[in-house]
Write a protein that holds these residues in place. Structure first.
Motif, PDB file in Angstrom:
ATOM      1  N   ASP A   1       0.831  -1.208   0.000  1.00 54.27           N
ATOM      2  CA  ASP A   1       0.000   0.000   0.000  1.00 54.27           C
ATOM      3  C   ASP A   1       0.865   1.257   0.000  1.00 54.27           C
ATOM      4  O   ASP A   1       0.529   2.264  -0.642  1.00 54.27           O
ATOM      5  CB  ASP A   1      -0.923   0.011   1.220  1.00 54.27           C
ATOM      6  N   ALA A   2       1.988   1.205   0.710  1.00 57.07           N
ATOM      7  CA  ALA A   2       2.902   2.351   0.736  1.00 57.07           C
ATOM      8  C   ALA A   2       3.569   2.527  -0.624  1.00 57.07           C
ATOM      9  O   ALA A   2       3.743   3.659  -1.106  1.00 57.07           O
ATOM     10  CB  ALA A   2       3.942   2.171   1.828  1.00 57.07           C
ATOM     11  N   VAL A   3       3.955   1.420  -1.255  1.00 55.78           N
ATOM     12  CA  VAL A   3       4.584   1.493  -2.580  1.00 55.78           C
ATOM     13  C   VAL A   3       3.613   2.068  -3.606  1.00 55.78           C
ATOM     14  O   VAL A   3       3.984   2.911  -4.442  1.00 55.78           O
ATOM     15  CB  VAL A   3       5.061   0.098  -3.026  1.00 55.78           C
ATOM     16  N   ASP A   4       2.362   1.633  -3.554  1.00 54.01           N
ATOM     17  CA  ASP A   4       1.369   2.041  -4.548  1.00 54.01           C
ATOM     18  C   ASP A   4       1.111   3.539  -4.545  1.00 54.01           C
ATOM     19  O   ASP A   4       0.765   4.109  -5.586  1.00 54.01           O
ATOM     20  CB  ASP A   4       0.052   1.284  -4.319  1.00 54.01           C
ATOM     21  N   GLN A   5       1.282   4.190  -3.399  1.00 49.98           N
ATOM     22  CA  GLN A   5       1.015   5.634  -3.339  1.00 49.98           C
ATOM     23  C   GLN A   5       2.285   6.470  -3.410  1.00 49.98           C
ATOM     24  O   GLN A   5       2.240   7.690  -3.323  1.00 49.98           O
ATOM     25  CB  GLN A   5       0.201   5.971  -2.085  1.00 49.98           C
ATOM     26  N   ALA A   6       3.427   5.820  -3.558  1.00 54.91           N
ATOM     27  CA  ALA A   6       4.713   6.504  -3.457  1.00 54.91           C
ATOM     28  C   ALA A   6       4.906   7.582  -4.520  1.00 54.91           C
ATOM     29  O   ALA A   6       5.456   8.651  -4.236  1.00 54.91           O
ATOM     30  CB  ALA A   6       5.855   5.495  -3.536  1.00 54.91           C
ATOM     31  N   ALA A   7       4.460   7.320  -5.759  1.00 58.47           N
ATOM     32  CA  ALA A   7       4.684   8.283  -6.845  1.00 58.47           C
ATOM     33  C   ALA A   7       4.034   9.626  -6.548  1.00 58.47           C
ATOM     34  O   ALA A   7       4.574  10.680  -6.905  1.00 58.47           O
ATOM     35  CB  ALA A   7       4.157   7.722  -8.162  1.00 58.47           C
ATOM     36  N   GLY A   8       2.883   9.631  -5.872  1.00 59.19           N
ATOM     37  CA  GLY A   8       2.193  10.881  -5.561  1.00 59.19           C
ATOM     38  C   GLY A   8       2.536  11.442  -4.200  1.00 59.19           C
ATOM     39  O   GLY A   8       2.059  12.522  -3.834  1.00 59.19           O
ATOM     40  N   ASN A   9       3.375  10.736  -3.448  1.00 58.17           N
ATOM     41  CA  ASN A   9       3.705  11.169  -2.092  1.00 58.17           C
ATOM     42  C   ASN A   9       5.161  10.809  -1.751  1.00 58.17           C
ATOM     43  O   ASN A   9       5.446  10.196  -0.722  1.00 58.17           O
ATOM     44  CB  ASN A   9       2.736  10.481  -1.105  1.00 58.17           C
ATOM     45  N   PRO A  10       6.102  11.185  -2.629  1.00 54.31           N
ATOM     46  CA  PRO A  10       7.487  10.710  -2.460  1.00 54.31           C
ATOM     47  C   PRO A  10       8.185  11.234  -1.209  1.00 54.31           C
ATOM     48  O   PRO A  10       9.005  10.525  -0.625  1.00 54.31           O
ATOM     49  CB  PRO A  10       8.189  11.217  -3.727  1.00 54.31           C
ATOM     50  N   LEU A  11       7.885  12.448  -0.782  1.00 56.70           N
ATOM     51  CA  LEU A  11       8.592  13.033   0.356  1.00 56.70           C
ATOM     52  C   LEU A  11       8.205  12.383   1.677  1.00 56.70           C
ATOM     53  O   LEU A  11       8.926  12.503   2.674  1.00 56.70           O
ATOM     54  CB  LEU A  11       8.325  14.537   0.430  1.00 56.70           C
ATOM     55  N   ASN A  12       7.062  11.699   1.688  1.00 57.24           N
ATOM     56  CA  ASN A  12       6.581  11.078   2.925  1.00 57.24           C
ATOM     57  C   ASN A  12       6.558   9.559   2.842  1.00 57.24           C
ATOM     58  O   ASN A  12       5.937   8.907   3.681  1.00 57.24           O
ATOM     59  CB  ASN A  12       5.169  11.593   3.252  1.00 57.24           C
ATOM     60  N   THR A  13       7.207   8.998   1.838  1.00 61.60           N
ATOM     61  CA  THR A  13       7.297   7.548   1.682  1.00 61.60           C
ATOM     62  C   THR A  13       8.727   7.130   1.995  1.00 61.60           C
ATOM     63  O   THR A  13       9.659   7.494   1.284  1.00 61.60           O
ATOM     64  CB  THR A  13       6.895   7.122   0.261  1.00 61.60           C
ATOM     65  N   VAL A  14       8.888   6.356   3.062  1.00 59.31           N
ATOM     66  CA  VAL A  14      10.210   6.050   3.600  1.00 59.31           C
ATOM     67  C   VAL A  14      10.553   4.586   3.327  1.00 59.31           C
ATOM     68  O   VAL A  14       9.735   3.696   3.531  1.00 59.31           O
ATOM     69  CB  VAL A  14      10.251   6.324   5.117  1.00 59.31           C
ATOM     70  N   TYR A  15      11.774   4.354   2.862  1.00 60.16           N
ATOM     71  CA  TYR A  15      12.237   3.004   2.571  1.00 60.16           C
ATOM     72  C   TYR A  15      13.740   2.924   2.836  1.00 60.16           C
ATOM     73  O   TYR A  15      14.401   3.939   3.053  1.00 60.16           O
ATOM     74  CB  TYR A  15      11.924   2.615   1.122  1.00 60.16           C
ATOM     75  N   GLU A  16      14.261   1.688   2.862  1.00 65.09           N
ATOM     76  CA  GLU A  16      15.678   1.450   3.172  1.00 65.09           C
ATOM     77  C   GLU A  16      16.088   2.085   4.501  1.00 65.09           C
ATOM     78  O   GLU A  16      17.268   2.350   4.741  1.00 65.09           O
ATOM     79  CB  GLU A  16      16.578   1.946   2.033  1.00 65.09           C
ATOM     80  N   PHE A  17      15.112   2.303   5.367  1.00 68.23           N
ATOM     81  CA  PHE A  17      15.392   2.948   6.651  1.00 68.23           C
ATOM     82  C   PHE A  17      16.147   2.016   7.598  1.00 68.23           C
ATOM     83  O   PHE A  17      16.701   2.471   8.601  1.00 68.23           O
ATOM     84  CB  PHE A  17      14.088   3.434   7.308  1.00 68.23           C
ATOM     85  N   LYS A  18      16.178   0.728   7.280  1.00 69.79           N
ATOM     86  CA  LYS A  18      16.905  -0.194   8.157  1.00 69.79           C
ATOM     87  C   LYS A  18      18.386   0.160   8.243  1.00 69.79           C
ATOM     88  O   LYS A  18      19.041  -0.104   9.261  1.00 69.79           O
ATOM     89  CB  LYS A  18      16.725  -1.627   7.663  1.00 69.79           C
ATOM     90  N   CYS A  19      18.918   0.770   7.163  1.00 69.47           N
ATOM     91  CA  CYS A  19      20.355   1.098   7.179  1.00 69.47           C
ATOM     92  C   CYS A  19      20.669   2.248   8.137  1.00 69.47           C
ATOM     93  O   CYS A  19      21.845   2.517   8.417  1.00 69.47           O
ATOM     94  CB  CYS A  19      20.844   1.422   5.770  1.00 69.47           C
ATOM     95  N   LEU A  20      19.643   2.926   8.671  1.00 70.33           N
ATOM     96  CA  LEU A  20      19.863   3.995   9.642  1.00 70.33           C
ATOM     97  C   LEU A  20      19.897   3.480  11.075  1.00 70.33           C
ATOM     98  O   LEU A  20      20.372   4.176  11.979  1.00 70.33           O
ATOM     99  CB  LEU A  20      18.752   5.053   9.524  1.00 70.33           C
ATOM    100  N   LEU A  21      19.402   2.269  11.289  1.00 66.67           N
ATOM    101  CA  LEU A  21      19.298   1.739  12.638  1.00 66.67           C
ATOM    102  C   LEU A  21      20.675   1.614  13.303  1.00 66.67           C
ATOM    103  O   LEU A  21      21.613   1.061  12.737  1.00 66.67           O
ATOM    104  CB  LEU A  21      18.630   0.363  12.617  1.00 66.67           C
TER     105      LEU A  21
END
Length: 356
Positions: free
Chosen positions: A44-64
């Motif tokens: 669901d997050a991927v599907d809306q990403a194109a219209g909401n890129p600034l608020n769609t977060v991914y690869e955040f595991k590398c920040l842990l």
């Protein structure tokens, strides 16, 4: 009853032990998006990403568990559309919720993802005892952050274990008492090969290519199809058309793991054979084989000392990869009866049940 979670950078999934079997959820993209009505996770997050890129977060595991100034953090920030800044030396992610700017740590966002995985797999069963897997190279601070994220998701984290160890446990190789298992994990973003000492129950050597993964195999097919479209129709694929082509190529790659030919989308109609795909990707397969060779040499382990070979990661399903590894080890049978996409979660679930 217990659950096992493969918390991946690209995709994640969860398993639950019920009765005498392991049930696994479908892998979900490790994406969390924030909207005016709250947060959405996975596909669901991927599907809306194109219209909401600034608020769609991914690869955040590398920040842990990392500091803001860490090289891994700084290099990753340049490719993300969302903003990451420093708070007391640690990275925080900026998102907008209903017009209100907010900041979230990677632990907080990971908790949202883990909570979703838990609810999908075992929420109705009220089972919260979990084993979570992490890459072998994760530091103590990163492992502590993963455990903290699990606690934030409402889980009782029994332990955090390495992905390769979990993959070996899935086939109960650790019960054999001795020997070594090679785990080949071709994930979406990286390829890792590891040696697991079955007697000690731990990884004794690992090496990886962190810029070679399933997406690179996808890109090879995308580049080929873009060339075909241009030569046939004089069209340069960009924008939404390119996004649709990428999606069609990913589906075609999956089809070519089970059939000898596939059509890249009805819109494009490009027929690709498995032989063509293998020719396009041959160089990357050789890089994977080179990783295996490097690991064996650095670990001072002969090929004959490898008792079992476990395939993990979605792109390890590619027949060409499996066949070349078989040949490298003298036509040795591979442990691939459990879907490589979920084998890590499967092993984590088996271990969780043992601990409970």
């Amino acid at each position: 009853m217990a659950i096992g979670i493969d918390f991946g950078t690209n995709n994640s999934c969860c398993g639950v032990w019920t009765g005498d079997q392991v049930l696994i959820t479908d892998p979900a993209p490790t994406f969390v998006a924030f909207t005016n009505t709250g947060s959405v996770v996975g596909k669901d997050a991927v599907d809306q990403a194109a219209g909401n890129p600034l608020n769609t977060v991914y690869e955040f595991k590398c920040l842990l568990g990392r500091k803001f100034r860490d090289y891994a953090v700084q290099s990753a920030m340049g490719k993300w559309p969302f903003s990451v800044t420093s708070k007391r030396g640690k990275p925080v992610i900026h998102v907008d919720i209903g017009g209100v700017a907010t900041k979230h740590t990677a632990v907080e966002i990971s908790s949202i993802m883990l909570s979703k995985l838990y609810r999908d797999a075992a929420g109705a069963l009220d089972c919260k005892r979990a084993v979570i897997t992490v890459p072998y190279h994760f530091s103590r601070s990163q492992r502590r952050a993963v455990k903290k994220a699990g606690t934030g998701a409402g889980l009782h984290v029994l332990c955090v274990i390495d992905d390769p160890t979990a993959a070996a446990i899935a086939y109960e190789l650790d019960t054999r008492g001795s020997g070594k298992a090679l785990v080949v994990d071709v994930g979406g973003l990286a390829t890792l090969v590891s040696l697991v000492d079955l007697g000690k129950g731990k990884v004794v050597g690992s090496i990886g290519n962190h810029v070679l993964g399933g997406r690179d195999f996808d890109q090879c097919l995308v580049n080929y199809c873009r060339g075909e479209i241009h030569s046939r129709h004089g069209i340069t694929t960009t924008g939404d058309v390119l996004l649709r082509l990428v999606d069609a190529c990913v589906r075609a790659k999956h089809e070519l793991s089970v059939t000898t030919q596939a059509v890249v989308g009805t819109e494009f109609g490009i027929l690709v054979t498995r032989a063509q795909f293998e020719d396009l990707c041959g160089g990357m397969v050789r890089l994977i084989l080179a990783l295996i060779g490097s690991l064996l040499r650095s670990s001072k382990v002969d090929k004959s000392d490898v008792g079992e070979i476990v395939m993990a990661g979605g792109s390890s399903c590619i027949p060409m990869i499996q066949e070349h590894i078989r040949v490298l080890f003298g036509s040795k049978a591979l442990c691939n009866s459990i879907d490589p996409n979920v084998v890590v979660a499967y092993g984590a679930t088996v271990l969780a049940e043992r601990i409970v």
